[in-house]
Design an enzyme around this catalytic site. Structure first.
Site, short mmCIF file in Angstrom:
data_model
loop_
_atom_site.label_atom_id
_atom_site.label_comp_id
_atom_site.label_asym_id
_atom_site.label_seq_id
_atom_site.Cartn_x
_atom_site.Cartn_y
_atom_site.Cartn_z
N HIS A 32 0.84 -1.19 0.00
CA HIS A 32 0.00 0.00 0.00
C HIS A 32 0.88 1.24 0.00
CE1 HIS A 32 -3.89 -1.96 1.64
NE2 HIS A 32 -3.05 -2.92 1.31
N GLU A 63 3.09 -0.67 4.10
CA GLU A 63 2.83 0.70 3.69
C GLU A 63 4.18 1.27 3.25
OE1 GLU A 63 -0.07 2.14 3.56
OE2 GLU A 63 -1.36 0.81 4.75
#
Length: 625
Positions: free
Chosen positions: A389, A482
């Protein structure tokens, strides 16, 4: 919406499984907006999750497969035009001289300069200044495009730069650090759960020494240009300058803002590096990589071209408006209910939980993309996965859903918490950006104090995540990475993003060889037994063998009592030791059929049962009845 699915697969043998390579390992990827009518309270389109995206597979000769899929829903928004609009995708073909010096007259203006780096944190906090600030949490260092606020207003992590209410001439200033060709400005309002503040128009000024300033002027009137800004807090608005300007400093001077609010903004500056005509400054070096790769967005219109306009909320929903990030079946709830009733693992298994009936109905709200990924996961027995992500710098691991119903966040570890923490630490410890001790937090949480890893449910609950689904429905262990503060990096940021994550990706893939691996065979036929269960004492989560009888079980170093069992066979238990040495510990099993299973096979083959055995079986059946 936009999502990127990257799958890196290491294959193990399709027949005659060996221990030289993992059967499967995988890597994934994926990615919120608010709309508002001017002068009214904005309606928020909220979504809770994030979509996992890539996975991999296996044979003995190591191969790597990379697959990229992009998908996006385009949302058209109308907003009130405050002044005559500036063209959003055009620029003047030639650059004219400015007080900063002259450029080569043949030098052409690109159709779009890249971002200077406010969102990606390439521009440090010390290079952002303002006329005033309401508080430290609303200081100029918070005036970065797409920065997200904390839950409470007034803390250290508010969602914009905001000038003091009594400031009659507010300004927000960026120091590029060297002469730079400024070509445009992107602005947003304040990100806040409680307040609505945004600038509706602004002017732009430039300087080489931060004392003498000149403005961007309209061609027609010769007056300072006034640029239309925002009509809601979240939609990014781009204004290209009438003429690109070469300078070191740029200032945004809010002229009007939402009635009843204060001048608040988040911004990104579009700027191209230039050589100083007097060679007083070294030319700015763009972040780069020595690897001979094609660093660009490989479509969806080149990742929606100057990508800063995508907006923070984009990238979750498909064309059917389904949030792919938590569209997988919730298997956590039925597992936990069965555990509370004492049914696990004897009645309800602790692994490979079946899909709920409602989820398999034709009219179930299941995206075709989700169905395709589930089908893929069932076809290939993945072992290790990561979904990638953007928008933060942290690795989160299952469970992603809180066990306490309706809890917004709560530590909810899996039975394999030690393994997941190991995997997460391996990635975070190899990521260059996460290991940069001088970097500031991306938004409102400093994950570095916990080693840049976090239990997903302890961050925010996500029902139906791919991480939890992979763990409870397959053999696959999956985490969410992330990758960057910038959710949608510009093309020129990709080389540095690659350098930040390259070693971490490779090191993470190597962890597929951590633990035990082997083959469960039939003693008589020496063939592998499919769907045999591999149970580890003290860990209430089992894995199963693949079609060839081979299995891979991720474990941290230590001694384990491992049991292999299969229907129709006597179970076998043995000790398996996992060391820090490279490669999985070989832990093979040979199972013997039970007498009942042998009899079933004889009957299935048409063999006649001796009379005395038949009478015995009839007596046993009578006693059972």
């Amino acid at each position: 919406m936009w999502g990127l699915l990257l799958a890196l697969a290491a294959f193990a043998p399709a027949v005659g499984p060996a221990l030289g390579a993992p059967r499967n390992s995988v890597l994934d990827l994926a990615q919120p907006a608010t709309t508002k009518v001017p002068g009214s309270i904005p309606a928020r389109n909220s979504s809770l999750a994030q979509l996992p995206a890539e996975t991999a597979n296996g044979t003995s000769e190591q191969h790597v497969r990379i697959r990229i899929i992009k998908k996006k829903k385009v949302i058209m928004k109308k907003r009130k035009k405050l002044t005559r609009p500036t063209p959003l995708v055009t620029a003047r073909p030639l650059v004219t001289p400015t007080p900063a010096g002259t450029l080569n007259p043949a030098e052409k203006q690109e159709t779009g300069c890249p971002p200077l780096g406010l969102e990606s944190l390439r521009v440090s906090d010390s290079r952002l200044e303002a006329s005033s600030s309401q508080s430290f949490g609303l200081g100029p260092h918070r005036g970065r495009l797409n920065i997200q606020s904390g839950l409470e207003d007034g803390d250290l992590y508010d969602g914009a730069w905001c000038a003091e209410e009594q400031d009659t001439d507010p300004w927000f200033q960026v120091d590029a650090g060297h002469p730079t060709r400024f070509s445009g400005v992107i602005t947003q309002g304040r990100n806040s759960v409680w307040r609505y503040d945004w600038v509706t128009s602004y002017k732009v000024q430039f300087s080489n020494d931060s004392r003498t300033w000149w403005g961007s002027r309209n061609h027609s009137s010769g007056m300072d240009a006034v640029f239309p800004a925002n009509s809601d807090p979240e939609t990014p608005v781009l204004n290209l300058l009438p003429e690109p300007q070469v300078a070191r400093f740029i200032r945004l001077l809010p002229q009007t803002w939402l009635q009843g609010g204060t001048p608040c903004l988040r911004a990104e500056i579009l700027a191209c590096p230039v050589s100083d005509p007097n060679d007083l400054f070294l030319e700015a070096s763009a972040p780069g990589s020595s690897d001979p790769l094609d660093f660009r967005h490989h479509n969806y219109k080149a990742m929606r071209k100057g990508s800063e306009l995508v907006g923070w909320a984009e990238g979750r929903w498909n064309n059917q408006s389904i949030d792919l990030n938590h569209n997988f079946a919730d298997l956590n709830t039925p597992l936990w209910e069965a555990q509370d009733d004492g049914k696990v693992p004897h009645i309800v298994p602790n692994h490979h939980l079946p899909l709920p009936t409602y989820y398999t109905l034709p009219n179930a709200t299941v995206a075709p993309e989700t169905r395709a990924v589930i089908k893929w996961m069932k076809r290939i027995p993945f072992v290790l996965s990561a979904n990638l992500h953007g928008g933060e710098l942290v690795v989160s691991y299952p469970f992603d859903m809180t066990r306490t119903p309706w809890a917004a966040r709560e530590l909810t570890p899996t039975p394999d918490d030690a393994v997941f923490r190991w995997l997460s630490t391996v990635y975070a410890g190899s990521n260059l950006a996460m290991q940069d001790t001088s970097r500031r937090p991306c938004h409102s949480q400093d994950f570095s104090v916990h080693g840049n890893i976090i239990n997903g449910a302890d961050w925010h609950t996500v029902p139906g995540s791919m991480n939890d689904f992979s763990y409870l429905h397959t053999n696959c262990f999956e985490v969410t990475v992330e990758l960057s503060c910038d959710k949608f990096p510009h093309e020129n940021e990709l080389p540095q993003e690659w350098e930040n994550n390259k070693d971490a990706l490779l090191t993470y893939l190597e962890q597929v060889r951590m633990g035990i691996a082997g083959v469960v065979r039939d003693k008589d036929t020496e063939l592998g037994i499919a769907d045999a269960v591999i149970a580890v004492d003290g860990i209430n989560h089992d894995v199963t063998t693949a079609w060839g009888g081979d299995y891979w079980r991720l474990l941290t170093p230590g001694d384990y009592m491992v049991t292999a069992s299969a229907e129709g066979y006597h179970s076998v238990t043995r000790n398996c030791r996992v060391t820090f040495e490279e490669g999985p510990f070989p832990c093979n099993f040979v199972l013997t059929k039970t007498p009942k299973q042998r009899l079933r096979e004889l009957l299935a083959a048409g063999a006649k049962v001796p009379p005395d055995l038949r009478r015995r079986l009839e007596r046993l059946r009578g006693q059972k009845d």
